[in-house]
Scaffold this motif. Structure first.
Motif, PDB file in Angstrom:
ATOM      1  N   ALA A  87      34.036 102.592  19.947  1.00 49.28           N
ATOM      2  CA  ALA A  87      33.698 103.757  19.139  1.00 49.28           C
ATOM      3  C   ALA A  87      32.982 104.846  19.923  1.00 49.28           C
ATOM      4  CB  ALA A  87      32.832 103.322  17.952  1.00 49.28           C
ATOM      5  N   GLY A  88      32.276 104.455  20.982  1.00 51.79           N
ATOM      6  CA  GLY A  88      31.513 105.432  21.758  1.00 51.79           C
ATOM      7  C   GLY A  88      30.157 105.753  21.171  1.00 51.79           C
ATOM      8  N   VAL A  89      29.776 105.082  20.102  1.00 54.40           N
ATOM      9  CA  VAL A  89      28.459 105.279  19.486  1.00 54.40           C
ATOM     10  C   VAL A  89      27.926 103.933  19.014  1.00 54.40           C
ATOM     11  CG1 VAL A  89      28.817 107.669  18.739  1.00 54.40           C
ATOM     12  CG2 VAL A  89      29.471 105.786  17.221  1.00 54.40           C
ATOM     13  N   ALA A  90      26.606 103.848  18.891  1.00 55.33           N
ATOM     14  CA  ALA A  90      25.953 102.646  18.377  1.00 55.33           C
ATOM     15  C   ALA A  90      25.079 103.018  17.193  1.00 55.33           C
ATOM     16  CB  ALA A  90      25.096 101.993  19.463  1.00 55.33           C
ATOM     17  N   TYR A  91      24.917 102.059  16.273  1.00 57.23           N
ATOM     18  CA  TYR A  91      24.099 102.284  15.093  1.00 57.23           C
ATOM     19  C   TYR A  91      22.962 101.266  15.029  1.00 57.23           C
ATOM     20  CZ  TYR A  91      28.001 105.155  13.454  1.00 57.23           C
ATOM     21  OH  TYR A  91      28.973 106.116  13.346  1.00 57.23           O
ATOM     22  N   ASP A  92      21.839 101.725  14.532  1.00 54.78           N
ATOM     23  CA  ASP A  92      20.733 100.847  14.149  1.00 54.78           C
ATOM     24  C   ASP A  92      20.668 100.913  12.630  1.00 54.78           C
ATOM     25  OD1 ASP A  92      18.348  99.728  13.377  1.00 54.78           O
ATOM     26  OD2 ASP A  92      17.087 100.964  14.674  1.00 54.78           O
ATOM     27  N   ARG A  93      21.090  99.834  11.983  1.00 57.39           N
ATOM     28  CA  ARG A  93      21.139  99.774  10.520  1.00 57.39           C
ATOM     29  C   ARG A  93      19.885  99.067  10.013  1.00 57.39           C
ATOM     30  NH1 ARG A  93      25.859  98.284  12.962  1.00 57.39           N
ATOM     31  NH2 ARG A  93      27.707  99.602  12.610  1.00 57.39           N
ATOM     32  N   GLU A  94      18.757  99.709  10.219  1.00 57.96           N
ATOM     33  CA  GLU A  94      17.454  99.134   9.861  1.00 57.96           C
ATOM     34  C   GLU A  94      17.238  97.799  10.570  1.00 57.96           C
ATOM     35  OE1 GLU A  94      16.069  99.692   5.708  1.00 57.96           O
ATOM     36  OE2 GLU A  94      18.141 100.307   5.286  1.00 57.96           O
ATOM     37  N   GLU A  95      17.695  97.715  11.815  1.00 60.91           N
ATOM     38  CA  GLU A  95      17.603  96.470  12.586  1.00 60.91           C
ATOM     39  C   GLU A  95      16.278  96.336  13.323  1.00 60.91           C
ATOM     40  OE1 GLU A  95      21.266  96.064  14.966  1.00 60.91           O
ATOM     41  OE2 GLU A  95      22.146  97.448  13.503  1.00 60.91           O
ATOM     42  N   TRP A  96      15.651  97.468  13.622  1.00 59.70           N
ATOM     43  CA  TRP A  96      14.368  97.434  14.317  1.00 59.70           C
ATOM     44  C   TRP A  96      13.214  97.479  13.325  1.00 59.70           C
ATOM     45  CZ3 TRP A  96      11.568 102.109  16.764  1.00 59.70           C
ATOM     46  CH2 TRP A  96      10.437 101.668  17.464  1.00 59.70           C
ATOM     47  N   ALA A  97      13.333  98.378  12.355  1.00 58.31           N
ATOM     48  CA  ALA A  97      12.270  98.531  11.368  1.00 58.31           C
ATOM     49  C   ALA A  97      12.894  98.844  10.014  1.00 58.31           C
ATOM     50  CB  ALA A  97      11.305  99.643  11.780  1.00 58.31           C
ATOM     51  N   PRO A  98      12.372  98.255   8.947  1.00 59.55           N
ATOM     52  CA  PRO A  98      12.902  98.547   7.610  1.00 59.55           C
ATOM     53  C   PRO A  98      12.777 100.032   7.284  1.00 59.55           C
ATOM     54  CG  PRO A  98      11.429  96.644   7.556  1.00 59.55           C
ATOM     55  CD  PRO A  98      11.281  97.271   8.907  1.00 59.55           C
TER      56      PRO A  98
ATOM     57  N   CYS B   1      17.906  95.641  19.364  1.00 58.37           N
ATOM     58  CA  CYS B   1      17.865  96.000  17.946  1.00 58.37           C
ATOM     59  C   CYS B   1      17.684  97.491  17.710  1.00 58.37           C
ATOM     60  CB  CYS B   1      16.770  95.212  17.232  1.00 58.37           C
ATOM     61  SG  CYS B   1      15.114  95.485  17.894  1.00 58.37           S
ATOM     62  N   THR B   2      17.928  98.316  18.722  1.00 61.30           N
ATOM     63  CA  THR B   2      17.874  99.766  18.575  1.00 61.30           C
ATOM     64  C   THR B   2      19.217 100.352  18.978  1.00 61.30           C
ATOM     65  OG1 THR B   2      16.990 100.027  20.824  1.00 61.30           O
ATOM     66  CG2 THR B   2      15.386  99.901  19.028  1.00 61.30           C
ATOM     67  N   ALA B   3      19.559 101.486  18.388  1.00 61.40           N
ATOM     68  CA  ALA B   3      20.832 102.126  18.718  1.00 61.40           C
ATOM     69  C   ALA B   3      20.866 102.547  20.186  1.00 61.40           C
ATOM     70  CB  ALA B   3      21.068 103.329  17.811  1.00 61.40           C
TER      71      ALA B   3
ATOM     72  N   THR C 126      18.781  92.722   8.803  1.00 64.66           N
ATOM     73  CA  THR C 126      20.029  93.174   9.434  1.00 64.66           C
ATOM     74  C   THR C 126      20.026  93.026  10.958  1.00 64.66           C
ATOM     75  OG1 THR C 126      19.187  95.451   9.497  1.00 64.66           O
ATOM     76  CG2 THR C 126      20.532  94.823   7.591  1.00 64.66           C
ATOM     77  N   THR C 127      18.932  92.555  11.530  1.00 67.85           N
ATOM     78  CA  THR C 127      18.864  92.382  12.983  1.00 67.85           C
ATOM     79  C   THR C 127      19.870  91.324  13.440  1.00 67.85           C
ATOM     80  OG1 THR C 127      16.485  92.850  12.914  1.00 67.85           O
ATOM     81  CG2 THR C 127      17.355  91.911  14.938  1.00 67.85           C
ATOM     82  N   ILE C 128      20.648  91.660  14.469  1.00 71.92           N
ATOM     83  CA  ILE C 128      21.610  90.711  15.036  1.00 71.92           C
ATOM     84  C   ILE C 128      20.879  89.817  16.024  1.00 71.92           C
ATOM     85  CG2 ILE C 128      23.737  90.455  16.371  1.00 71.92           C
ATOM     86  CD1 ILE C 128      24.553  93.233  15.372  1.00 71.92           C
TER      87      ILE C 128
ATOM     88  N   PRO D 159      23.733 108.115   9.365  1.00 66.42           N
ATOM     89  CA  PRO D 159      24.107 108.130  10.786  1.00 66.42           C
ATOM     90  C   PRO D 159      25.576 108.449  11.049  1.00 66.42           C
ATOM     91  CG  PRO D 159      22.662 106.280  10.319  1.00 66.42           C
ATOM     92  CD  PRO D 159      23.021 106.883   9.000  1.00 66.42           C
ATOM     93  N   ALA D 160      26.477 107.935  10.228  1.00 64.18           N
ATOM     94  CA  ALA D 160      27.906 108.167  10.465  1.00 64.18           C
ATOM     95  C   ALA D 160      28.260 109.648  10.375  1.00 64.18           C
ATOM     96  CB  ALA D 160      28.730 107.363   9.465  1.00 64.18           C
ATOM     97  N   ARG D 161      27.515 110.411   9.577  1.00 60.98           N
ATOM     98  CA  ARG D 161      27.819 111.830   9.400  1.00 60.98           C
ATOM     99  C   ARG D 161      27.411 112.660  10.611  1.00 60.98           C
ATOM    100  NH1 ARG D 161      26.500 114.207   3.525  1.00 60.98           N
ATOM    101  NH2 ARG D 161      27.715 115.855   4.524  1.00 60.98           N
ATOM    102  N   VAL D 162      26.454 112.163  11.403  1.00 59.86           N
ATOM    103  CA  VAL D 162      26.018 112.930  12.582  1.00 59.86           C
ATOM    104  C   VAL D 162      26.492 112.285  13.878  1.00 59.86           C
ATOM    105  CG1 VAL D 162      24.010 113.820  11.359  1.00 59.86           C
ATOM    106  CG2 VAL D 162      23.785 111.753  12.741  1.00 59.86           C
ATOM    107  N   ALA D 163      27.243 111.176  13.776  1.00 58.21           N
ATOM    108  CA  ALA D 163      27.677 110.451  14.970  1.00 58.21           C
ATOM    109  C   ALA D 163      28.518 111.323  15.888  1.00 58.21           C
ATOM    110  CB  ALA D 163      28.456 109.200  14.574  1.00 58.21           C
ATOM    111  N   SER D 164      29.435 112.112  15.319  1.00 59.45           N
ATOM    112  CA  SER D 164      30.302 112.955  16.137  1.00 59.45           C
ATOM    113  C   SER D 164      29.488 113.980  16.915  1.00 59.45           C
ATOM    114  CB  SER D 164      31.327 113.661  15.255  1.00 59.45           C
ATOM    115  OG  SER D 164      32.159 114.508  16.018  1.00 59.45           O
ATOM    116  N   ALA D 165      28.476 114.559  16.281  1.00 60.88           N
ATOM    117  CA  ALA D 165      27.634 115.555  16.954  1.00 60.88           C
ATOM    118  C   ALA D 165      26.834 114.922  18.082  1.00 60.88           C
ATOM    119  CB  ALA D 165      26.694 116.203  15.940  1.00 60.88           C
ATOM    120  N   VAL D 166      26.322 113.705  17.851  1.00 60.34           N
ATOM    121  CA  VAL D 166      25.549 113.012  18.892  1.00 60.34           C
ATOM    122  C   VAL D 166      26.453 112.671  20.070  1.00 60.34           C
ATOM    123  CG1 VAL D 166      24.183 110.960  19.425  1.00 60.34           C
ATOM    124  CG2 VAL D 166      23.904 112.095  17.223  1.00 60.34           C
TER     125      VAL D 166
END
Length: 262
Positions: A190-201, A142-144, A172-174, A238-245
């Motif tokens: 995509a080469g990136v992962a997102y945590d969409r409030e899946e670990w903590a609100p 549940c973390t990116a 939102t946790t899967i 997150p999507a706005r900084v994904a490329s930089a990460v």
């Protein structure tokens, strides 16, 4: 120093033999199978198997799809471990750049079973208070960081990590295994992962893998670490900084000159 066949029985202590096994694994490219390990160090096969099993139990070695590799317990020993020190030293300038650009918290983590071990953390001017710290453990599913590390790992790593029921921390946790595996496939694409409030609100995150091309993962790469930016949902997109990460993680991978890092 390797043991010859003549020396293998009586002339070395248990400590000597354990260190010899670890040295052999550390200096070999890729994973080392049991038979190859026996050939390299000249000990009896039963002895090598027994000692290697003990090292795996203490997480000093790991069993991969083919053989043995160094274990993540070494990362927990921190700066005393050359590979960990090298990874952190190489990653830190890029982590600093991400902190400067985003003002948020940047983590560096490695996968151990079903959890992620945080081995470096930098905070920015807009970072929210966080319970994570260097040496902290985070759930992988549940973390990116955890998801990107699982996405770029072999089935032999992913399957045990998903063996236990996935707890629903937030809305939102899967928690469905099939849905989670589809999520990993999207992450690899995509080469990136997102945590969409899946670990903590209220907390979101984006992570990218630091990969080793010489190891065979699902797509020819294996993640040895993950790099992430974490922040409050109201401040970080997150999507706005994904490329930089992703760019920072790729640059770290290249700068390390892997596969020397195990």
């Amino acid at each position: 120093m390797w043991l010859s066949a003549d020396e293998s029985g009586e002339q070395r202590t248990v400590s000597d033999r354990l260190l010899i096994i670890m040295d052999a694994v550390a200096t070999s490219p890729g994973e080392v199978g049991l038979s190859e390990l026996v050939r390299l160090i000249g000990m009896k096969k039963a002895t090598v198997h027994r000692l290697a099993t003990d090292l795996v139990a203490h997480r000093m070695l790991e069993r991969g799809s083919y053989g043995y590799r160094l274990g993540l317990r070494l990362f927990e020993l921190g700066a005393h471990v050359p590979a960990s020190r090298r990874l952190r030293a190489c990653a830190r300038p890029f982590m600093t750049d991400l902190v400067t650009a985003t003002g948020q918290t940047v983590h560096l983590g490695v996968l151990d079973g079903a959890e992620v071990l945080c081995i470096e953390k930098l905070t920015g001017r807009r970072s929210a208070p966080s319970s994570t710290s260097i040496g902290a453990w985070l759930p992988a599913y549940c973390t990116a960081l955890g998801k990107v590390l699982l996405a770029f790992s072999h089935d032999s790593v992913v399957d045990p990590a998903l063996a236990e029921p996935l707890t629903k921390n937030t809305g939102t946790t899967i928690t469905d295994r099939g849905q989670f595996l589809r999520e990993l496939a999207r992450i690899r694409e995509a080469g990136v992962a997102y945590d969409r409030e899946e670990w903590a609100p209220g907390t979101v995150c984006v992570a990218a893998p630091i990969v080793v091309e010489s190891y065979v993962g699902r797509d020819g790469h294996r993640a040895v670490a993950g790099l992430s930016v974490t922040g409050p949902a109201g401040r970080l997109q997150p999507a706005r900084v994904a490329s930089a990460v992703r760019t920072a993680a790729l640059t770290i991978s290249r700068s390390l000159g892997l596969p020397q890092l195990r």
